[in-house]
Design a protein around this motif. Structure first.
Motif, PDB file in Angstrom:
ATOM      1  N   ILE A   1       0.863  -1.177   0.000  1.00  0.00           N
ATOM      2  CA  ILE A   1       0.000   0.000   0.000  1.00  0.00           C
ATOM      3  C   ILE A   1       0.898   1.225   0.000  1.00  0.00           C
TER       4      ILE A   1
ATOM      5  N   ARG B 222       0.006   4.082   4.474  1.00  0.00           N
ATOM      6  CA  ARG B 222       0.676   3.205   5.431  1.00  0.00           C
ATOM      7  C   ARG B 222       1.119   3.982   6.667  1.00  0.00           C
TER       8      ARG B 222
ATOM      9  N   ILE C 157      -8.379  -1.279   3.082  1.00  0.00           N
ATOM     10  CA  ILE C 157      -6.937  -1.408   2.813  1.00  0.00           C
ATOM     11  C   ILE C 157      -6.704  -2.258   1.566  1.00  0.00           C
TER      12      ILE C 157
ATOM     13  N   GLN D 202      -7.688  -0.295  -1.498  1.00  0.00           N
ATOM     14  CA  GLN D 202      -6.660   0.698  -1.838  1.00  0.00           C
ATOM     15  C   GLN D 202      -5.501   0.030  -2.576  1.00  0.00           C
ATOM     16  N   SER D 203      -5.047  -1.093  -2.064  1.00  0.00           N
ATOM     17  CA  SER D 203      -3.970  -1.822  -2.722  1.00  0.00           C
ATOM     18  C   SER D 203      -4.400  -2.281  -4.117  1.00  0.00           C
TER      19      SER D 203
END
Length: 126
Positions: A63, A68, A106, A109-110
């Motif tokens: 990420i 992060r 998360i 987003q990645s």
């Protein structure tokens, strides 16, 4: 001269908390779960999205540095920096402490950072 014995790698077994990551990543378009010699990992095409850490209870996620940094500062018990594959920095997500909504955000987003543009357009189309 005797040959050196091959180093045996211990296969990581997923914890019960890994099911959270499995469901969250499985809901993203184009994400595949692969079982490797070192444990399960999630990929989008050839790109690595996240994988189970050696401890069996943490997920390592690629990420962006800004996201992060913000998460590791806000919740250090749940998120921390880790050295990923090929020396790249990844974020360690302790699956026992993370809530499902945060884990899903998360991984999304990645996914946005790694998914091909055509797949992103298909995912956004009504």
């Amino acid at each position: 001269m005797t040959p050196m014995p091959r180093q045996i790698r211990r296969v990581r077994k997923p914890s019960v908390w890994f099911e959270l990551a499995h469901r969250a990543a499985g809901s993203l378009p184009g994400v595949e779960e692969r079982i490797t010699a070192t444990g399960p990992e999630f990929r989008i095409g050839p790109k690595l999205l996240a994988w189970l850490d050696e401890d069996g209870v943490s997920l390592l996620v690629h990420i962006g540095a800004d996201e992060r940094g913000m998460l590791t500062e806000a919740e250090p018990r749940t998120f921390s920096d880790a050295v990923g594959r090929r020396g790249r920095t990844a974020m360690r997500v302790h699956l026992a402490y993370v809530d499902v909504g945060s884990l899903k955000r998360i991984l999304e987003q990645s996914w946005r950072e790694r998914a091909p543009k055509r797949l992103q357009r298909l995912a956004c189309a009504p």
